[in-house]
Design a protein around this motif. Structure first.
Motif, short mmCIF file in Angstrom:
data_model
loop_
_atom_site.label_atom_id
_atom_site.label_comp_id
_atom_site.label_asym_id
_atom_site.label_seq_id
_atom_site.Cartn_x
_atom_site.Cartn_y
_atom_site.Cartn_z
N LEU A 105 20.57 0.66 -48.05
CA LEU A 105 19.61 1.45 -47.26
C LEU A 105 19.48 2.82 -47.92
N PRO A 106 18.34 3.45 -47.75
CA PRO A 106 18.21 4.79 -48.34
C PRO A 106 19.24 5.75 -47.75
N GLU B 29 14.90 -3.73 -33.62
CA GLU B 29 13.50 -3.95 -33.97
C GLU B 29 13.37 -4.33 -35.44
N PRO B 30 12.87 -5.55 -35.70
CA PRO B 30 12.72 -5.97 -37.09
C PRO B 30 11.84 -4.97 -37.85
N GLY B 31 12.31 -4.52 -38.98
CA GLY B 31 11.48 -3.64 -39.79
C GLY B 31 11.69 -2.16 -39.52
N ALA B 32 12.31 -1.81 -38.41
CA ALA B 32 12.48 -0.38 -38.09
C ALA B 32 13.48 0.27 -39.04
N ILE B 33 14.44 -0.49 -39.47
CA ILE B 33 15.42 -0.01 -40.44
C ILE B 33 15.37 -1.01 -41.61
N PRO B 34 15.15 -0.51 -42.82
CA PRO B 34 14.78 -1.42 -43.92
C PRO B 34 15.96 -2.18 -44.51
N VAL B 35 16.55 -3.05 -43.70
CA VAL B 35 17.69 -3.85 -44.20
C VAL B 35 17.19 -4.90 -45.19
N PRO B 36 18.04 -5.26 -46.14
CA PRO B 36 17.61 -6.24 -47.15
C PRO B 36 17.81 -7.67 -46.67
N GLY B 37 17.17 -8.03 -45.55
CA GLY B 37 17.29 -9.38 -45.02
C GLY B 37 15.95 -9.82 -44.46
N TYR B 38 15.48 -10.98 -44.88
CA TYR B 38 14.18 -11.50 -44.42
C TYR B 38 14.32 -12.94 -43.99
N ASN B 39 13.49 -13.28 -43.00
CA ASN B 39 13.44 -14.67 -42.57
C ASN B 39 12.71 -15.51 -43.62
N LEU B 40 13.38 -16.57 -44.06
CA LEU B 40 12.82 -17.38 -45.15
C LEU B 40 11.48 -18.00 -44.76
N LYS B 41 11.35 -18.41 -43.49
CA LYS B 41 10.12 -19.10 -43.07
C LYS B 41 9.00 -18.12 -42.75
N THR B 42 9.31 -17.12 -41.94
CA THR B 42 8.24 -16.23 -41.45
C THR B 42 8.02 -15.04 -42.38
N GLY B 43 9.00 -14.73 -43.21
CA GLY B 43 8.88 -13.54 -44.05
C GLY B 43 9.19 -12.25 -43.32
N ASP B 44 9.49 -12.34 -42.02
CA ASP B 44 9.79 -11.12 -41.24
C ASP B 44 11.11 -10.49 -41.69
N GLN B 45 11.10 -9.17 -41.70
CA GLN B 45 12.35 -8.46 -41.98
C GLN B 45 13.26 -8.58 -40.75
N GLN B 46 14.55 -8.73 -41.00
CA GLN B 46 15.50 -8.80 -39.88
C GLN B 46 15.69 -7.43 -39.25
N SER B 47 16.10 -7.45 -37.99
CA SER B 47 16.53 -6.20 -37.37
C SER B 47 17.88 -5.82 -37.96
N ARG C 267 25.90 8.08 -38.19
CA ARG C 267 26.94 7.88 -39.19
C ARG C 267 26.89 6.58 -39.94
N ILE C 268 26.59 5.51 -39.29
CA ILE C 268 26.45 4.32 -40.13
C ILE C 268 24.98 3.97 -40.22
N GLY C 269 24.14 4.95 -40.00
CA GLY C 269 22.77 4.67 -40.31
C GLY C 269 21.70 5.30 -39.47
N GLY C 270 21.61 6.57 -39.40
CA GLY C 270 20.46 7.18 -38.73
C GLY C 270 19.29 7.19 -39.68
N LEU C 271 18.13 7.06 -39.12
CA LEU C 271 16.94 7.08 -39.97
C LEU C 271 15.95 8.10 -39.50
N GLY C 272 16.40 9.03 -38.67
CA GLY C 272 15.50 10.06 -38.20
C GLY C 272 14.41 9.47 -37.33
N SER C 273 13.18 9.81 -37.59
CA SER C 273 12.13 9.57 -36.62
C SER C 273 11.18 8.43 -37.00
N ALA C 274 11.68 7.41 -37.63
CA ALA C 274 10.81 6.28 -37.93
C ALA C 274 10.23 5.71 -36.64
#
Lengths: 325, 325
Positions: free
Chosen positions: B155-156, A100-118, B15-22
């Motif tokens: 990631l945090p 799910e894009p945005g559920a885990i705050p990875v530092p990757g975004y779509n250049l066109k849409t601005g959406d965060q990557q899953s 282990r490589i990335g739990g984020l709890g209950s987001a």
């Protein structure tokens, strides 16, 4: 494995980095990158006990050979890799947040849409950057999921023998492989739920996606070897752009049924909980249905039948349609 | 799998990335990262055929639980991963160039010596950079091969429950794992020779090295759970720094023999060439000796007996020696 077969594998797939005949000093190399601390006490005892002899017929990853036996061996060996990878992924729950894009705050975004990557997209992109640098996607049997974003090589490129029609290079149906994986495969091999193993799940996904992609795009070699065996049969259909006619030629139902049965058996055998004392593993239909397995053999077989083989044939068809261009 | 067990896996190994209950929106997520092209024609037929039901008892990767059953389940599950990875590596020849510094011109040099890295060292370092960024090595059951070079997190960080004595954090015997792998394991599972599959071989090496490292360092959890079960037995030995006495307590030969037999059976079963029609697989001694297998079961069992289990016990010993610090 026959010498010929091993040879095929050899020629093939320097795939993520063959360098031909550069001089090698294996002993020196091994020592250099090894033990910086003492090995276990048992070392003295263990050493020399087992000589390096292998039984069986290991098959190199898909060779760039068009020999029909080698193509077949490569396809069969890829089944093992796919089923191992399915079993590895199935030890974790579904973990929807990974996708799910945005559920885990990875530092990757779509250049066109601005959406965060899953998370899985982020890690797959990072993986392709790393593998791309060391030439993975210069091998004609490897296909990137993000071919538009490949990095520069950090190693000198390799020249591969051109066994395929140049049109092959443009065929990449990884968007469909991805769809197959996330829509059809993942929901069937993992229990629903969240166990927090996000990174581990994503790494298993990527191994499996890469194995599926290789198996499916290997259709290019299958198609070329079929074409080479009887060009006169294919030529008129290709000229007429007769997709149904070509697909008909490509389809040998008895062979496909055998593949599906073999895959079912593999899923059954590899998915068993093996004990320290056990006599036999039965592959009879009724025993498979009763057996506890880490994956359901009939489902893996169905996925092969309904998705993996059709996508492989789609690659074959796309390849053959332009074989005379 | 029992609910408790699944739970343990869950708690464990974000282990490589739990984020709890987001909050999660799986359906949306899946669609977003999926099909950009039509799926195969069979889609309509395939969809809905198989419900997502799994038999068997998938075990999450090693949990951070100290429950003895969960520790045991995790160790058993790790055997499968190790044997799958052995079989995957064994499909390629030895490919000594991968391990020889300078044989493949990777852009990685040792800062102090100026030596060029071997290809496998370069790729392992790159892999650890990528996995490190997404928190792999913040999990207490993961251990880097180059812990001095880990990158910042992207990631945090996650807080893990502290089930182990703080001394555990300093125990990392990956230098010995590496030595075991390159000196003992690789020569026994691969045929000598060069097939040019350098990148593929190195990627298999890394998967296997990581699986071995996890299995061996899991000794920390084994030791803590044994200690918790009878502290009064261990305490005097620990105070006396009685290594032989502790090792004696840690060693249950009947259990070790069972592990070795089970590993042998797994190597036999998973290494078989499975056919489309076959009745049973026999695990009787004489049949295993006759069987063609992608790896030699007795050799894999011996590697487990002579190397993997001793290194695991070494971790247990190192952990316990400082349990009262």
């Amino acid at each position: 494995m026959s010498a010929a077969c091993r040879n095929g594998a050899a020629r093939s797939c320097a795939r993520i980095g063959g360098l031909g005949s550069a001089t090698s000093h294996p002993a020196a190399s091994c020592r250099r990158w090894q033990a910086r601390r003492a090995s276990p006490r048992e070392a003295g005892v263990a050493r020399g006990r087992c000589a390096a002899v292998l039984k069986g017929n290991p098959v190199g990853s898909p060779s760039l050979s068009l020999d029909l036996d080698k193509v077949r061996d490569a396809l069969i060996r890829m089944e093992d890799s796919i089923i191992f990878a399915i079993i590895e992924r199935s030890q974790f729950l579904r973990n929807d947040k990974v996708y799910e894009p945005g559920a885990i705050p990875v530092p990757g975004y779509n250049l066109k849409t601005g959406d965060q990557q899953s998370m899985v997209e982020y890690i797959l992109r990072q993986t392709e950057q790393m593998h791309g640098m060391i030439r993975r996607y210069t091998s004609p049997d490897e296909h990137a999921f993000f071919p538009e974003d490949l990095p520069s090589l950090v190693l000198p490129p390799i020249e591969y023998p051109s066994l395929l029609h140049p049109h092959a290079e443009g065929i990449n149906i990884n968007d469909q492989v991805r769809a197959l994986y996330f829509e059809e495969l993942l929901p069937r091999i993992c229990e629903e739920g969240d166990d927090g193993n996000y990174g581990s799940s994503a790494l298993c996904d990527i191994t499996l996606l890469q194995a599926l992609s290789k198996r499916i795009h290997y259709g290019k070699y299958v198609a070329e070897s079929k074409y080479k065996a009887s060009p006169d049969t294919y030529d008129p259909l290709i000229r007429a752009k007769d997709e149904a006619g070509i697909m008909n030629l490509l389809t040998v139902e008895s062979v496909e049924r055998r593949v599906v049965r073999r895959v079912r058996n593999k899923a059954c055998v590899f998915g068993q909980d093996i004990q320290d004392v056990m006599g036999t593993i039965s592959l009879a239909q009724e025993d498979i249905e009763q057996a506890e397995s880490k994956v359901e053999p009939e489902k893996v077989a169905k996925l092969y039948n309904d998705w993996i083989m059709p996508l492989n044939k789609q690659v074959q068809l796309e390849y053959l349609l332009h074989r005379l261009d």
